[in-house]
Design a protein around this motif. Structure first.
Motif, PDB file in Angstrom:
ATOM      1  N   TRP A 138       0.843  -1.201   0.000  1.00  0.00           N
ATOM      2  CA  TRP A 138       0.000   0.000   0.000  1.00  0.00           C
ATOM      3  C   TRP A 138       0.880   1.253   0.000  1.00  0.00           C
ATOM      4  O   TRP A 138       0.596   2.220  -0.724  1.00  0.00           O
ATOM      5  CB  TRP A 138      -0.934  -0.011   1.205  1.00  0.00           C
ATOM      6  CG  TRP A 138      -1.867   1.159   1.252  1.00  0.00           C
ATOM      7  CD1 TRP A 138      -1.842   2.195   2.147  1.00  0.00           C
ATOM      8  CD2 TRP A 138      -2.965   1.427   0.369  1.00  0.00           C
ATOM      9  NE1 TRP A 138      -2.847   3.095   1.873  1.00  0.00           N
ATOM     10  CE2 TRP A 138      -3.560   2.647   0.796  1.00  0.00           C
ATOM     11  CE3 TRP A 138      -3.498   0.761  -0.729  1.00  0.00           C
ATOM     12  CZ2 TRP A 138      -4.665   3.202   0.147  1.00  0.00           C
ATOM     13  CZ3 TRP A 138      -4.603   1.313  -1.373  1.00  0.00           C
ATOM     14  CH2 TRP A 138      -5.176   2.519  -0.944  1.00  0.00           C
ATOM     15  N   VAL A 162      -9.182  -0.373   3.127  1.00  0.00           N
ATOM     16  CA  VAL A 162      -7.988  -1.210   3.047  1.00  0.00           C
ATOM     17  C   VAL A 162      -7.674  -1.802   4.419  1.00  0.00           C
ATOM     18  O   VAL A 162      -7.603  -1.083   5.417  1.00  0.00           O
ATOM     19  CB  VAL A 162      -6.778  -0.399   2.536  1.00  0.00           C
ATOM     20  CG1 VAL A 162      -5.499  -1.230   2.610  1.00  0.00           C
ATOM     21  CG2 VAL A 162      -7.025   0.072   1.105  1.00  0.00           C
ATOM     22  N   GLN A 164      -4.700  -3.252   6.101  1.00  0.00           N
ATOM     23  CA  GLN A 164      -3.268  -3.356   5.873  1.00  0.00           C
ATOM     24  C   GLN A 164      -2.708  -4.565   6.634  1.00  0.00           C
ATOM     25  O   GLN A 164      -2.811  -4.652   7.858  1.00  0.00           O
ATOM     26  CB  GLN A 164      -2.563  -2.069   6.289  1.00  0.00           C
ATOM     27  CG  GLN A 164      -2.941  -0.881   5.405  1.00  0.00           C
ATOM     28  CD  GLN A 164      -2.000   0.285   5.563  1.00  0.00           C
ATOM     29  OE1 GLN A 164      -0.789   0.128   5.677  1.00  0.00           O
ATOM     30  NE2 GLN A 164      -2.547   1.493   5.549  1.00  0.00           N
TER      31      GLN A 164
END
Length: 278
Positions: A138, A162, A164
């Motif tokens: 990312w 997202v 992560q």
């Protein structure tokens, strides 16, 4: 009912063999863009994991219809040149999901092996999904100079969608140094295989009908690359790439019945597709 795995063939692209298998010397932009010299046609793939409790999980996201109309418009000037000649499958990614009984709007989780343009175009077709992406990947895709690294900002979701993935909290599993149990039952494991890109990961799936299937992604481009330890022309980190290859080779040697499918191997994906149509 156990975990089922299905492969979606979303397109093909002609690519210079030197890009895939490496060579001494340098491949110029003209050779890459004009596809001069020996080429190999490589597939573009996405995956659908059917989990009895977690529901449908998508791995990589195929192509947006915009890419079929104009790869340069969808991928941007840099990646559009590299992927010139891309031929999208007649059935777009979202339609293929629908054909398999999955409404794209119902997909809650998608795993991204990495964020290069040929894996991310269809992210916009999953409006309600959370995307599992490694922290390093990312950062690379959203950082300075990302476009030159093969990333396309317009493909990416907002950061709020997202998840992560931090492999520093991962655990060893077999011959893999860092893995994360995605759904808590050992059936879907994220495997740290960086090198091709900053935060590349593979996905190990324990299926009901085929046993273990390793979605290699681009950790290596082909099974030949794995067998012969062939480094492609360009990787983000050579040391980490070679370490990932070492782990993949050790896993393959210890698990001869497992099925390994690199995303761009011209034939490996057919082992899964054939199982579906047999």
């Amino acid at each position: 009912m156990g975990v089922e795995l299905e492969v979606l063939h979303v397109g093909d692209v002609p690519t210079p063999k030197v890009w895939i298998f490496g060579a001494h010397g340098r491949l110029g932009l003209a050779e890459l863009v004009m596809k001069r010299g020996d080429t190999v046609t490589i597939p573009l793939l996405a995956w659908l994991i059917r989990h009895p409790d977690a529901g449908p999980i998508v791995v990589d996201t195929g192509l947006h219809p915009d890419a079929a109309r104009s790869v340069r418009d969808d991928y941007g000037r840099v990646s559009g040149l590299i992927f010139g000649g891309l031929r999208a499958d007649p059935r777009p990614f979202a339609d293929q999901l629908t054909d398999l009984g999955v409404d794209p709007a119902e997909v809650q989780l998608a795993v991204m092996t990495h964020l290069h343009a040929d894996h991310t175009s269809g992210m916009r077709l999953l409006p309600n999904a959370e995307f599992a992406i490694t922290r390093e990947e990312w950062a690379a895709a959203t950082g300075r100079g990302a476009v030159l690294g093969g990333y396309v900002a317009g493909h990416l979701p907002p950061a709020a969608r997202v998840r992560q993935i931090d492999f520093s909290h991962g655990t060893g599993h077999g011959h893999f140094a860092r893995t994360i149990d995605l759904v808590g039952d050992g059936s879907v494991r994220l495997v740290s295989t960086p090198g091709h890109s900053a935060g590349h990961m593979s996905v190990l799936v324990e299926t009901a009908d085929r046993g273990e299937v390793l979605i290699v992604g681009d950790a290596v481009y082909t099974l030949e690359s794995l067998r012969e330890q062939l480094k492609p022309l360009r990787v983000a980190d050579e040391r980490r790439y070679l370490d990932s290859v070492r782990q993949l080779r050790a896993y393959a040697a210890a698990n001869p019945d497992a099925t390994l499918v690199p995303t761009h191997d011209p034939d490996a994906w057919r082992m899964i597709a054939g199982a579906l149509t047999a």
